[in-house]
Design a protein around this motif. Structure first.
Motif, PDB file in Angstrom:
ATOM      1  N   UNK A  83      54.454  39.371  44.000  1.00 37.65           N
ATOM      2  CA  UNK A  83      54.180  38.355  45.004  1.00 37.65           C
ATOM      3  C   UNK A  83      52.877  37.654  44.660  1.00 37.65           C
ATOM      4  N   UNK A  84      52.875  36.340  44.744  1.00 36.33           N
ATOM      5  CA  UNK A  84      51.635  35.575  44.596  1.00 36.33           C
ATOM      6  C   UNK A  84      50.980  35.470  45.960  1.00 36.33           C
ATOM      7  N   UNK A  85      49.671  35.627  45.975  1.00 38.37           N
ATOM      8  CA  UNK A  85      48.946  35.524  47.237  1.00 38.37           C
ATOM      9  C   UNK A  85      48.692  34.046  47.524  1.00 38.37           C
ATOM     10  N   UNK A  86      49.054  33.608  48.721  1.00 40.64           N
ATOM     11  CA  UNK A  86      48.908  32.191  49.072  1.00 40.64           C
ATOM     12  C   UNK A  86      47.995  31.955  50.256  1.00 40.64           C
ATOM     13  N   UNK A  87      47.940  32.886  51.207  1.00 42.45           N
ATOM     14  CA  UNK A  87      47.129  32.713  52.406  1.00 42.45           C
ATOM     15  C   UNK A  87      46.284  33.962  52.634  1.00 42.45           C
ATOM     16  N   UNK A  88      45.071  33.754  53.101  1.00 41.69           N
ATOM     17  CA  UNK A  88      44.154  34.863  53.420  1.00 41.69           C
ATOM     18  C   UNK A  88      43.997  35.821  52.244  1.00 41.69           C
TER      19      UNK A  88
END
Length: 118
Positions: A83-88
């Motif tokens: 998973x790519x981190x996108x928020x926070x």
């Protein structure tokens, strides 16, 4: 003449073996982060808790789950989810943050998670 050819062949093999041991990997030159092991929290979805024990804030770039589950034949199989981190994505110093993962809808035996941080 054949002695000279044998000597050149042995010398070239020796030179190639020394060169193969001294070659640096190109990944290390562009490496600008580190892997941090997380704690999996089980529930309807698998979540990964990342702790920041350092004195500087970190930014989670992506995180990976290694999920061991029972397949239809009764054996244990491995599934990897990225998973790519996108928020926070920032974790403050001496703090933790929980990141959501895949659904826990199968016969999960165990899971582990890790994050690539900068």
């Amino acid at each position: 003449m054949t002695r000279l050819i044998k000597l050149v062949a042995v010398f070239s093999i020796l030179l190639l073996s020394i060169e193969s041991f001294s070659v640096e990997s190109t990944e290390d030159k562009n490496y600008r982060g580190r892997m941090v092991q997380g704690q999996v929290i089980y529930g309807p979805t698998l979540t990964c808790e990342i702790w920041n024990d350092s004195y500087r804030p970190i930014r989670v770039m992506n995180y990976t789950y290694d999920i061991y589950f029972r397949n239809r034949f009764g054996g244990i199989s491995l599934a990897k989810r990225n998973f790519d981190c996108r928020y926070n994505c920032r974790v403050r110093t001496h703090d933790s943050k929980v990141f959501t993962g895949p659904l826990n809808d199968g016969p999960t035996v165990s899971a582990s998670c890790s994050a690539f941080v900068r």
